[in-house]
Design a protein around this motif. Structure first.
Motif, mmCIF file in Angstrom:
data_model
loop_
_atom_site.group_PDB
_atom_site.id
_atom_site.type_symbol
_atom_site.label_atom_id
_atom_site.label_comp_id
_atom_site.label_asym_id
_atom_site.label_seq_id
_atom_site.Cartn_x
_atom_site.Cartn_y
_atom_site.Cartn_z
ATOM 1 N N GLN A 187 0.829 -1.199 0.000
ATOM 2 C CA GLN A 187 0.000 0.000 0.000
ATOM 3 C C GLN A 187 0.870 1.259 0.000
ATOM 4 O O GLN A 187 1.997 1.243 0.476
ATOM 5 C CB GLN A 187 -0.902 -0.014 1.241
ATOM 6 N N PRO A 188 0.337 2.364 -0.554
ATOM 7 C CA PRO A 188 1.098 3.619 -0.574
ATOM 8 C C PRO A 188 1.461 4.079 0.844
ATOM 9 O O PRO A 188 0.800 3.709 1.811
ATOM 10 C CB PRO A 188 0.136 4.596 -1.235
ATOM 11 N N LEU A 189 2.520 4.914 0.888
ATOM 12 C CA LEU A 189 3.024 5.380 2.182
ATOM 13 C C LEU A 189 2.007 6.222 2.928
ATOM 14 O O LEU A 189 1.820 6.087 4.126
ATOM 15 C CB LEU A 189 4.265 6.248 1.952
ATOM 16 N N THR A 190 1.376 7.147 2.194
ATOM 17 C CA THR A 190 0.503 8.102 2.877
ATOM 18 C C THR A 190 -0.941 7.670 2.716
ATOM 19 O O THR A 190 -1.552 7.838 1.671
ATOM 20 C CB THR A 190 0.684 9.496 2.268
ATOM 21 N N GLY B 49 4.029 6.621 -3.334
ATOM 22 C CA GLY B 49 4.147 5.223 -3.752
ATOM 23 C C GLY B 49 4.283 4.385 -2.503
ATOM 24 O O GLY B 49 4.068 4.868 -1.384
ATOM 25 N N ASP C 96 7.006 3.238 -1.344
ATOM 26 C CA ASP C 96 8.249 3.503 -0.634
ATOM 27 C C ASP C 96 8.697 4.966 -0.701
ATOM 28 O O ASP C 96 9.813 5.301 -0.329
ATOM 29 C CB ASP C 96 9.371 2.599 -1.177
ATOM 30 N N PHE C 97 7.853 5.837 -1.208
ATOM 31 C CA PHE C 97 8.205 7.267 -1.251
ATOM 32 C C PHE C 97 6.946 8.108 -1.336
ATOM 33 O O PHE C 97 5.861 7.600 -1.626
ATOM 34 C CB PHE C 97 9.106 7.565 -2.458
ATOM 35 N N ALA C 98 7.113 9.393 -1.081
ATOM 36 C CA ALA C 98 6.007 10.335 -1.246
ATOM 37 C C ALA C 98 6.631 11.723 -1.404
ATOM 38 O O ALA C 98 7.807 11.921 -1.097
ATOM 39 C CB ALA C 98 5.078 10.305 -0.037
#
Lengths: 801, 349
Positions: A192-195, B156, B158-160
């Motif tokens: 799942q996405p980070l935020t 994503g 592993d990043f934002a």
């Protein structure tokens, strides 16, 4: 030289075509039932795999509404826009007229996790056609054929979609199911996405269900398939007896030829190799025939198996059969292996045969030494006994069954020998004495066929006792359990409330049926909430309970569990089990439950609602006078708008349950009868081969004045006596088998122990059937004997060795 | 058909299939064609053009961390229509023929983080509104009162990142008044840019948050048939020189390469150059994801005295998405110094 040896070897079979047919037919029949059963199992497993692969929603975590209602599409968008990588799924059933419904799954291919999409056959993926216009549905051809005509989407064959299921775009599915803007589940991508904003903030009505192990269905149905496999092996064992007999006979008869070949200078290793090759060739031929027959058996039985798997476990299994290497290879391998097993002894004795040994065939030399056989039988029966006492697990149960049957079969010839010897001792007059002596003389040649008959009869007695006992218990259980006159399913909260309100009207009691799936003591189990009602108090039978169990239950001081859970989790009355967050209660009663193999816990309605406030009842049992049912159904349709298929009356539900039951055992019964047929065939073949060999023994008796007709009648009588004796021994063995099935195998496979009932009339009928089969098998050789030209009998003296 | 194959087909009109980006040269059916007479109007043209087959909102940024570490950032929203729709008469619900795809990436000197999102039109999961400006897919968004000041966010697994873009110059029309020719046969698109964004914000990387500042470039382009049948892909360059000037150039690779460039003066005045005026020569090739990719180039625009070498910050800027390509930050040296972005599509493995 090889060619000459080969010609000599094959020559034997050319002179004795019947023997060759016995060999091949025995092997083919045994292989057929094995391959058939394996084909069914392979098909079912492939179906589970397809279900797990193409609809492997359980591989993904998912979001589900706690209330059981649908998810609004806006909630889906809100979740996506809050950073949740979820994909919508809608599911429903399309009901074509009269036929069983087709499961329709709608997905969004753009957001679906990888591997969820079907593979159409040959066709190119056409996204425009899939996503726009009337759309496309993917599915196995038979499911596509059964779609109602209202489905205008293009039908694309995709064999890897789970049986009885079609997949389409979610927009098309919503339209077909009449549920615009609704979603049943949201699948979560594994990463799942980070935020992400918290779920409770975006969609408080949804709960997160973690991914489940995909092998669930395979594990659940394991016992069912093991049952079938055991039957396949049983019939193969019967077939093997035939093969062993035929090979042994052929080798005995060829002793003279083999001695001559060796005397002519053929090296022993080459002779052995050629004979092994000969057997392997026969095994392959027989195996191929067996696999072909097995395909027929499987194709005939599969629809019933599919129906019972669906009814018992909710597993969708394809009704059509594919030729899978797994089972036809295993069929061929078994044929080869079985032949090797059956032929090893013969080859071994050939290897050790002294060059100058008597080349005469010896009918009595072909059996194991009686003492050794009796010891082996005792050992096996002892093993069965030990396993019955101390064995655990389904496999131990089947090993026990195997040991019991094989031990019983091996014990037959020694036991028959004793009976015949005693009879001979008490016989008066020369003819009677000769009859018994001659029977003893023939016993070794017939013993394999008789053992096969014993196995088949014992299996028949055992299995029919088990099935009939089960049926009696199950029917009684249905009468107790399905006490409500009408069962209804509400589509939404409004209908549910309207149904609850019926209690004030014509309906004597409204019984909400609420359940959640959970794990109790490490076992998968269903938790039921029950309203305290005389319906339950009057009808449920406890296997064990504390005094006044129902009162304790109604007060919320204890719970009831079913027998499956009691056995699997090794729970006892009074044990305190954790049920939900902060809820632990003692067991106050254990009830028999033959509806499905899953564990169950029942707790009072108020406790259930306190623990699972999100579960609103949607299914109800209604108690009312039976003659008012049609009127109530009419009223429910008119006033509440309940759909026709949301109501089922007691009689229909019972009929449905019974048909599931009957179909489950239709396979067993069919396999049973086939095994009996194989055994009858073994008997016929043994008698036919013996008839030819017995001429030297009959000729002197004939010469002493017994007519051919008399001799033939005596032969017929002998077959009947031996069959009757075998039948008499098969009865106790069969009852032991029934006990093992009910008390050991059923407990392990389904989790319930059934009471055993006896069916003497059935056993008598079976014995008559066996006698008739034996008489039929003996009739042909007897007729041959009666019509034998005297010149042939005289010839015996001329050719006297 | 696995999901990937289906998606490839779905975005075939947008980004072409496995055999190359040549799919962009397929027949455009009943879609509206770019017209040199069309006058671009703003803010309307910041929104979607559903009567055209393909369209994108494409932001690339060259950023610097507090310790001087260079970073690259990409935020892209693609629209692809399976069938043309008139503006204002779009289908609602799952029947919408509009498909959306987002690509986001952050490039560091030794790593590259990528994410992709896909969405159906008509259900609210993705879309673009011209004023007040908002372009979104899932939780990724680019929004502000107008295009001059926007918040940009994406994430994503592993990043934002979350950054603010502030325009310090005017919009620039590419080609002839925003009509950009792509081949000798006349394939073209409507194309304008905002090359004058300053950026500040924060990247979230596996090692922690990084505050960043820098410059960004927005490309807006829509068309119905971008490539000629013989063209297999393109190399696209956007350069921000230290003296405030900007330059955009591309090479469309076909049987005969087609080039075009726009020189953008520091005040935003564009000078378009026709085929042949701009020259791009690959200098050094490297194996990236099984492809032989030129990661160093010599670029020349003699009319403006440009003769520079550009070099990728890292070869790792491979966009491993449904239709993969290379897109990453570059440094510029030679006659002019600066930073920029390089995009390379259609290289066969």
């Amino acid at each position: 030289m090889n060619r000459a040896i080969w010609a000599a070897l094959i020559g034997h079979w050319r002179r004795n075509p019947l023997q060759w047919i016995t060999l091949v037919a025995g092997l083919a029949l045994g292989t057929a039932l094995w391959a058939g059963v394996q084909a069914i199992n392979a098909e079912a497993r492939a179906s589970y795999a397809a279900a797990a692969a193409t609809l492997g929603e359980t591989r993904f975590a998912m979001l589900r509404p706690t209330s059981g209602d649908a998810i609004a599409q806006d909630t889906y968008i809100a979740l996506r826009r809050a950073g949740w990588d979820v994909s919508p799924l809608i599911e429903g059933r399309l009901r074509p007229s009269k036929e069983s419904p087709v499961r329709l799954i709608g997905i969004d291919p753009l957001t679906a996790p990888m591997g969820l999409l079907p593979t159409p056959e040959g066709a190119q993926a056409e996204p425009t056609a899939f996503l726009t216009g009337p759309g496309q549905v993917f599915g196995p051809p038979d499911a596509l054929d059964r779609l109602p005509a209202t489905v205008t989407a293009a039908r694309i064959a995709a064999p890897d979609v789970a049986p009885n299921t079609v997949i389409t775009d979610i927009g098309v599915a919503q339209r077909l199911l009449g549920r615009a803007g609704k979603i049943d589940r949201l699948l979560l991508a594994p990463d799942q996405p980070l935020t992400r904003r918290p779920l409770a903030e975006i969609a408080p009505g949804l709960e997160l269900i973690p991914p489940q192990e995909s092998a669930d269905m395979a594990r659940l149905t394991d016992s069912f398939h093991l049952n079938l496999t055991a039957f396949g092996l049983l019939s193969f064992a019967v077939g093997l007896f035939i093969v062993h007999g035929a090979i042994g006979l052929a080798f005995e008869q060829r002793r003279a030829m083999l001695r001559n070949l060796r005397a002519l200078g053929v090296p022993l290793p080459r002779l052995l190799a050629l004979m092994a090759l000969e057997l392997a060739a026969f095994a392959l031929i027989a195996g191929a025939i067996g696999v072909a027959l097995g395909y027929g058996v499987a194709a005939a039985l599969l629809p019933d198996v599919a129906a019972s798997l669906r009814g018992l476990y909710g597993a969708e299994v394809s009704g059509s059969l594919a030729l899978r290497p797994a089972w036809w290879l295993s069929g061929l391998a078994l044929a080869l292996g079985g032949t090797a097993l059956a032929g090893a002894g013969a080859l071994w004795s050939l290897a050790r045969m002294p060059l100058l040994a008597s080349a005469q065939p010896q009918a009595r030399a072909r059996a194991l030494r009686p003492a050794l056989q009796a010891a082996l039988a005792l050992g096996l029966l002892g093993l069965a006994w030990a396993l019955a006492l101390w064995g655990t697990g389904l496999r131990a149960g089947f090993v026990m069954l195997g040991a019991l049957l094989l031990g019983g079969a091996l014990a037959l010839p020694p036991l028959l020998g004793v009976v015949l010897r005693l009879s001979q001792a008490r016989a008066k007059g020369p003819v009677a004495q000769w009859f018994w002596a001659d029977s003893r003389q023939q016993l070794p040649g017939l013993s394999l066929a008789l053992m096969a008959l014993l196995l088949a009869m014992a299996a028949n007695v055992g299995v029919s006792t088990m099935v009939s006992s089960f049926r009696l218990t199950f029917t009684g259980f249905l009468d107790q359990r399905l006490a409500a006159e009408l069962y209804v399913t509400a589509a939404d909260a409004r209908q549910a409330a309207a149904i609850e309100a019926l209690a004030d009207g014509p309906v004597r009691a409204v019984l909400p049926l609420m359940s959640v799936d959970t794990k109790i003591a490490g076992q998968p189990a269903t938790l039921h909430g029950l309203r305290d009602d005389p319906t339950y108090r009057d009808n449920w039978r406890f296997l064990q309970s504390i005094p006044n169990a129902w009162d304790a239950f109604a007060k919320g001081e204890g719970v009831l569990i079913n027998e499956q859970l009691y056995r699997r989790a090794a729970l006892q009355l009074g044990d305190v089990i954790p049920l939900a967050q902060g809820l632990r209660l003692p067991i106050v009663g254990i009830y028999g439950d033959y509806g499905n193999p899953v564990g169950q816990v029942s707790l009072s309605e108020s406790l259930f609602q306190k623990s699972f406030p999100q579960v609103a009842p949607r299914r109800f049992g209604l108690r009312l006078a039976p003659d008012q049912v049609p009127a109530l159904q009419e009223e429910l349709t008119q006033k509440i708008g309940l759909a026709e298929n949301a109501m089922i009356d007691q009689a229909a539900l019972k009929a449905l349950s019974r048909s599931v039951f009957e179909r489950t055992f239709a396979v067993t019964t069919a396999l049973n009868l086939l095994t009996l047929a194989v055994a009858g065939f073994a008997m016929l073949m043994s008698l036919l081969t013996l008839a030819a060999m017995r001429l030297p023994q009959l000729a002197p008796v004939w010469a002493l004045g017994l007519t051919r007709r008399r001799l033939a009648l005596l032969d017929l009588a002998r077959a009947l006596v031996l069959a009757a004796l075998t039948g008499a021994l098969a009865l106790p063995l069969g009852l032991a088998l029934a006990w093992a099935l009910l008390a050991v195998v059923n407990v392990e496979a389904f989790g319930w122990r059934l009471p055993m009932f006896l069916f003497p009339a059935d056993y008598a009928r079976l014995n008559l059937l066996a006698l008739a089969a034996a008489a039929l098998a003996a009739l042909w050789p007897a007729l041959q004997l009666a019509r034998l030209p005297p010149a042939q009998l005289l010839g015996v003296f001329r050719n006297e060795r | 058909m696995n999901a990937k194959a289906l998606l490839l087909c779905i975005f075939l009109p947008l980004q072409a299939a496995a055999q190359g980006f040549a799919g962009l040269g397929t027949t455009p059916q009943d879609f509206t064609q770019p017209n040199p007479e069309t006058v671009l109007r703003f803010p309307q043209d910041h929104g979607a053009h559903p009567d055209f087959r393909i369209e994108w909102w494409y932001v690339t940024a060259n950023l610097t961390g507090p310790d001087g570490t260079p970073y690259g950032l990409q935020w892209t929203l693609f629209r692809s229509a399976l069938a043309p729709e008139r503006k204002g008469q779009e289908h609602q619900g799952w029947q919408s023929p509009q498909l959306w795809m987002g690509h986001a990436a952050v490039t560091t000197p030794n790593a590259h983080y990528v994410a992709e999102r896909r969405a159906r039109g008509g259900i609210g999961q993705a879309g673009v509104r011209a004023a007040p400006f908002e372009a979104w897919i899932d939780d990724w968004q680019m929004r502000g009162p107008d295009l001059d000041r926007v918040q940009l966010a994406a994430s994503g697994t592993d990043f934002a990142y979350q950054v603010t873009l502030q325009a310090t110059g005017p919009l620039v029309l590419q080609g002839t008044k925003g009509y950009s020719v792509k081949s000798a046969a006349g394939q073209a698109s409507h194309y304008y840019s905002q090359p004058f964004y300053t950026v500040s914000g924060q990247l979230t990387l596996p090692e922690g948050p990084v505050p960043v500042t820098g410059t960004a470039w927005l490309d807006r382009e829509w068309s119905s048939q971008l490539l000629a049948a013989d063209q297999s892909g393109w190399d696209w360059f956007s350069l921000s020189f230290d003296d405030g000037a900007r330059m955009m150039g591309f090479v469309l690779r076909g049987t005969q390469d087609f080039t075009a460039a726009t020189w953008i003066a520091p005040d935003g005045t564009p000078t378009p150059f026709p085929d042949g005026a701009f020259m791009a020569t690959p200098l050094d090739r490297q194996q990236v994801a099984g492809r032989d990719l030129p990661l160093t180039w010599r670029l020349r625009l003699p009319a403006k005295g440009v003769d520079v070498t550009i070099k990728a910050l890292t070869p790792k800027a491979w966009m491993d998405v449904s239709v993969p390509y290379w897109e990453g930050p570059v440094t510029v040296s030679g006659s002019h110094a600066g930073v920029g972005y390089l995009e390379m599509t259609g290289y066969a493995p």
